[in-house]
Design an enzyme around this catalytic site. Sequence first.
Site, PDB file in Angstrom:
ATOM      1  N   THR A 193     -13.783   4.517 -13.280  1.00  0.00           N
ATOM      2  CA  THR A 193     -12.788   4.223 -12.245  1.00  0.00           C
ATOM      3  C   THR A 193     -13.019   2.876 -11.570  1.00  0.00           C
ATOM      4  OG1 THR A 193     -11.610   5.220 -10.370  1.00  0.00           O
ATOM      5  CG2 THR A 193     -14.026   5.298 -10.321  1.00  0.00           C
TER       6      THR A 193
ATOM      7  N   GLU B 279       0.825  -1.212   0.000  1.00  0.00           N
ATOM      8  CA  GLU B 279       0.000   0.000   0.000  1.00  0.00           C
ATOM      9  C   GLU B 279       0.859   1.261   0.000  1.00  0.00           C
ATOM     10  OE1 GLU B 279      -4.237  -0.561   0.566  1.00  0.00           O
ATOM     11  OE2 GLU B 279      -2.845  -0.840  -1.081  1.00  0.00           O
TER      12      GLU B 279
END
Length: 510
Positions: A407, A283
């Site tokens: 998206t 991340e």
Amino acid sequence: MGRRVPMAPHPTPPTTGSESRPCSTTPTTATWRMPFPTTSCDLSPVTGTTPGAVVGGLLSAHLLSKKAGVEVEAGWPCSGPLLRMAEEAARKLLPAFQTPTGMPYGTVNLLHGVNPGETPVTCTAGIGTFIVEFATLSSLTGDPVFEDVARMALTRLWESRSDIGLVGNHIDVLTGKWVAQDSGIGAGVDSYFEYLVKGAILLQDKKLMSMFLEYNKAIRNYTRFDDWYLWVQMYKGTVSMPVFQSLEAYWPGLQSLIGDIDNAMRTFLNYYTVWKQFGGLPEFYNIPQGYTVEKREGYPLRPELIESAMYLYRATGDPTLLELGRDAVESIEKISKVECGFATIKDLRDHKLDNRMESFFLAETVKYLYLLFDPTNFIHSNGSTFDVVITPYGECILGAGGYIFNTEAHPIDPAALHCCRRLKEEQWEVEDLIREFYSLKRNRSRFRRRTMSSGPWEPPPGPGIFSSPENEGQATEKKPAKQKSPLLSCPSQPFTSKLALLGQVFLDSS
């Protein structure tokens, strides 16, 4: 190539950032996982995620339904049950835009509208991630309100940028003041930039593209270091976090859409080295130290790097991109496959797993992997094949390619936006044609009456079609400004001639 990244200790993960596009500081979209339509339920979904996941999903399914073999109703794609559901869902979001700035609240209650105690602080991506779905919805339904509010939100963000051309992470939608001033291309900002580009392509809108290109200059000037993109203070440009977030891996794919292939490939290769180091993208990755950031070591099987690989492979054919795809498949199979699915990798350092599988793994990651290895898929059509559909507005071309992924990886056929409306120029031409037709009938009737009466015939007063050559010259001198198409002419191009390379749709005015 930019300045060298300053050495720094492990940065503290930002409290103002987000963990999934567009932002997750507001309630998650888990409340949406139920049979739609339940828009009368007492729920408060994220406005920035709902257009992509719900409205975009319904619109995409609506536009692909005929290709999927579903029997569509008369008037499709300008009508249909999925389109009506998308419109219903979108209307439930409109109260969020009722702010002094025109920028929407982060959440809205489906039953009551915006809750009185709702925070006015919304992430940038949550404000700027509407134009693809809402412009499509306006085009299909004929109601401009959706596109209008989406454009207003984009414009207000544009007007709120700093003197050096950057935007922050979170803003107060009531006052227009920035609350989180970290600027970058990742969490909390990402899909705003994505939708400027995709909105510009979908709508052939030069203004949206010029906005992005101006942002791109500022991003390259202040946040790029050796083909990495860092987080900086939006007013000063000083580095605030020298980290790479996995959500930023969409950026090379976005660069490929504007033709910036060289920069896209260099950045992609940086990200690919991180993948090879860990077997996935953590991340957060500390760029100076070359390692993961504490409490951000996981990989929830995100799609962004694979998404970029698909776009870049379509643009370049570089086999390195297929190698990434192969590595992704092998890593996911080896590390995360479990008895009933594919688990989130909790820690890439030791490959421990979490007891969950994110919905975007199937909706996006696997989809982009499949498309990377399927060059003949209809999504990649170059316009050489297409479907002709008869709508209440005339012939319509669909399935010619140039699909725009929202998206949440739902493909939108750009040609569909022209199926359910006529261009203003075409409307005016038809109106002029009708007026001239009835003027012709009146003048012919007057001509017959006059020739049957006694006395010499005189031309009708005014610029009628029976004027003599001399009168034509005089009329031209009095009213020269407007150029009009000849009677019964149709100067606008047929839609098939508006299809260009890669299936992109270019209007006459582009």
